[in-house]
Design a protein around this motif. Sequence first.
Motif, PDB file in Angstrom:
ATOM      1  N   LEU A  39       0.834  -1.199   0.000  1.00  0.00           N
ATOM      2  CA  LEU A  39       0.000   0.000   0.000  1.00  0.00           C
ATOM      3  C   LEU A  39       0.870   1.251   0.000  1.00  0.00           C
ATOM      4  O   LEU A  39       0.600   2.222  -0.721  1.00  0.00           O
ATOM      5  N   GLY A  40       1.937   1.248   0.798  1.00  0.00           N
ATOM      6  CA  GLY A  40       2.852   2.375   0.801  1.00  0.00           C
ATOM      7  C   GLY A  40       3.519   2.579  -0.542  1.00  0.00           C
ATOM      8  O   GLY A  40       3.695   3.717  -1.007  1.00  0.00           O
ATOM      9  N   VAL A  41       3.911   1.480  -1.203  1.00  0.00           N
ATOM     10  CA  VAL A  41       4.532   1.577  -2.529  1.00  0.00           C
ATOM     11  C   VAL A  41       3.564   2.200  -3.537  1.00  0.00           C
ATOM     12  O   VAL A  41       3.929   3.080  -4.321  1.00  0.00           O
ATOM     13  N   LEU A  42       2.315   1.733  -3.522  1.00  0.00           N
ATOM     14  CA  LEU A  42       1.320   2.275  -4.458  1.00  0.00           C
ATOM     15  C   LEU A  42       1.060   3.756  -4.192  1.00  0.00           C
ATOM     16  O   LEU A  42       0.938   4.551  -5.136  1.00  0.00           O
ATOM     17  N   LEU A  43       0.980   4.144  -2.925  1.00  0.00           N
ATOM     18  CA  LEU A  43       0.763   5.552  -2.597  1.00  0.00           C
ATOM     19  C   LEU A  43       1.943   6.416  -3.052  1.00  0.00           C
ATOM     20  O   LEU A  43       1.748   7.501  -3.612  1.00  0.00           O
ATOM     21  N   ALA A  44       3.163   5.927  -2.826  1.00  0.00           N
ATOM     22  CA  ALA A  44       4.344   6.690  -3.240  1.00  0.00           C
ATOM     23  C   ALA A  44       4.429   6.801  -4.754  1.00  0.00           C
ATOM     24  O   ALA A  44       4.719   7.884  -5.289  1.00  0.00           O
ATOM     25  N   ALA A  45       4.168   5.703  -5.469  1.00  0.00           N
ATOM     26  CA  ALA A  45       4.224   5.732  -6.932  1.00  0.00           C
ATOM     27  C   ALA A  45       3.152   6.650  -7.500  1.00  0.00           C
ATOM     28  O   ALA A  45       3.421   7.464  -8.398  1.00  0.00           O
ATOM     29  N   ALA A  46       1.935   6.547  -6.971  1.00  0.00           N
ATOM     30  CA  ALA A  46       0.854   7.416  -7.441  1.00  0.00           C
ATOM     31  C   ALA A  46       1.142   8.877  -7.118  1.00  0.00           C
ATOM     32  O   ALA A  46       0.899   9.769  -7.936  1.00  0.00           O
ATOM     33  N   GLY A  47       1.664   9.135  -5.919  1.00  0.00           N
ATOM     34  CA  GLY A  47       1.981  10.506  -5.538  1.00  0.00           C
ATOM     35  C   GLY A  47       3.045  11.112  -6.426  1.00  0.00           C
ATOM     36  O   GLY A  47       2.916  12.261  -6.881  1.00  0.00           O
ATOM     37  N   ASN A  48       4.106  10.370  -6.716  1.00  0.00           N
ATOM     38  CA  ASN A  48       5.164  10.886  -7.579  1.00  0.00           C
ATOM     39  C   ASN A  48       4.686  11.069  -9.014  1.00  0.00           C
ATOM     40  O   ASN A  48       5.116  12.004  -9.704  1.00  0.00           O
ATOM     41  N   LEU A  89      -1.918  16.959  -4.005  1.00  0.00           N
ATOM     42  CA  LEU A  89      -2.364  15.571  -3.853  1.00  0.00           C
ATOM     43  C   LEU A  89      -1.184  14.603  -3.913  1.00  0.00           C
ATOM     44  O   LEU A  89      -1.125  13.618  -3.164  1.00  0.00           O
ATOM     45  N   GLY A  90      -0.236  14.888  -4.808  1.00  0.00           N
ATOM     46  CA  GLY A  90       0.933  14.030  -4.907  1.00  0.00           C
ATOM     47  C   GLY A  90       1.773  14.051  -3.642  1.00  0.00           C
ATOM     48  O   GLY A  90       2.255  13.011  -3.173  1.00  0.00           O
ATOM     49  N   PHE A  95       3.508  11.665   1.548  1.00  0.00           N
ATOM     50  CA  PHE A  95       3.518  11.756   3.011  1.00  0.00           C
ATOM     51  C   PHE A  95       2.848  10.541   3.627  1.00  0.00           C
ATOM     52  O   PHE A  95       3.361   9.944   4.585  1.00  0.00           O
ATOM     53  N   THR A  96       1.704  10.129   3.090  1.00  0.00           N
ATOM     54  CA  THR A  96       0.974   8.982   3.631  1.00  0.00           C
ATOM     55  C   THR A  96       1.757   7.691   3.439  1.00  0.00           C
ATOM     56  O   THR A  96       1.692   6.784   4.279  1.00  0.00           O
ATOM     57  N   ALA A  97       2.518   7.608   2.340  1.00  0.00           N
ATOM     58  CA  ALA A  97       3.275   6.384   2.061  1.00  0.00           C
ATOM     59  C   ALA A  97       4.282   6.076   3.155  1.00  0.00           C
ATOM     60  O   ALA A  97       4.557   4.906   3.439  1.00  0.00           O
ATOM     61  N   TYR A  98       4.838   7.108   3.786  1.00  0.00           N
ATOM     62  CA  TYR A  98       5.811   6.872   4.854  1.00  0.00           C
ATOM     63  C   TYR A  98       5.184   6.192   6.073  1.00  0.00           C
ATOM     64  O   TYR A  98       5.897   5.620   6.891  1.00  0.00           O
ATOM     65  N   PRO A 108      13.587   6.290  -2.740  1.00  0.00           N
ATOM     66  CA  PRO A 108      14.020   6.047  -4.125  1.00  0.00           C
ATOM     67  C   PRO A 108      12.890   6.043  -5.141  1.00  0.00           C
ATOM     68  O   PRO A 108      13.148   6.196  -6.341  1.00  0.00           O
ATOM     69  N   LEU A 109      11.654   5.865  -4.684  1.00  0.00           N
ATOM     70  CA  LEU A 109      10.527   5.872  -5.627  1.00  0.00           C
ATOM     71  C   LEU A 109      10.279   7.251  -6.219  1.00  0.00           C
ATOM     72  O   LEU A 109       9.395   7.420  -7.062  1.00  0.00           O
TER      73      LEU A 109
END
Length: 367
Positions: A39-48, A89-90, A95-98, A108-109
């Motif tokens: 879930l954190g990976v998906l949030l970070a990828a979507a945010g970036n 939003l990104g 922030f949420t991904a952490y 690194p993402l």
Amino acid sequence: MGTLPMWHPAAGNVTFGSPSTGNGPLSGPWYRAVKTQLLGVLLAAAGNFLISVSLNIQKCAHLQLACQTDPKPYYTSKLWWCGIILLGLGEVGNFTAYGFAPAALVAPLGCVSVIGSAFISVLFLKETMKAAVILGGTLAVAGTYLLVTFTPNVPQELTAKKVQNYLVSWPFVIYVILEIIIFCILLYFYKRKAVKHIVVLLMMVALLASLTVIAVKAVAGMITHSMKGKMQLTYPVFYIMCVLMAATCAFQVKFLKQAMELYEATAVVPVNFVFSTTSAIISGVIFYQEFQSAALLSVFMFLFGCLLSFLGVFLITRNRKKEHLQIPYIDCGHIPGKNVTGKIQPDSHHLCYGTLNNKDDLGKLQS
């Protein structure tokens, strides 16, 4: 041959594709262990990715305003505000991904933003697709896959008491002392000696970024834990981390802004990505002990994934030329007392506008 044993539904669970039972790669224990990290990976990828979209939308808004005969301020453009909203939003996604994934994985993402920005520029802003961009994107994607695969799965539930214990641990105390010493040395050269080399500026940004990552993960983790019913926002350490996060972010923006003013973005972006990502990984390893029980092979493959991501970002950004808006020529033919036969164009690399035809003026400039 022996007879096959009879199968009973209650004797075992051999369902395939179910995330709740079985022993396969999508089995219950595996899925429960990594679903938070995924879930954190998906949030970070979507945010970036949203950040890359927002930056290109803002760039498009600036280009549209520059082409108008009567340019208006950029903040009056609806397209520019749309980019700002996506940027917000990104950043919220990052922030949420952490709160769900290790800091050594989320940092690194950020290469997803560079990849997305490059390909969006080609598709929508009609920039030329180069072989270096394709190769860089491929390397960055491969590096991201290795990062996600070989990052150790560590518990991400952060409580205020855990953060307090991490703050007073000997490894972190030694790390902070060394970081303060290095930062003061760099600040001395920056202030007293007026050294504004790109390495000096971005090293200070990276040192501040390591503290930012620690604070962001602590704040996000405590908020996430509070949302599960265990209130953590009443502890003083939560507000200490909020202040640390805001202060380090503000100083990062200051030094990064000066680096962007003095150097090309093609040099600042890859160097800043490498420095900041490396410092974020080190801070995650030292403060949150994210690689404490990792196997040697996993550590090696993770570092190899980082290297591929660094190379990919370097290849993508090194051939991205800085866009210059077309500057109109200044017609000086009607200025009284000046013997000018042509037009003079502003020169962005010097303090004067072009050259003068007056020999006396040329003699004064040469002297």
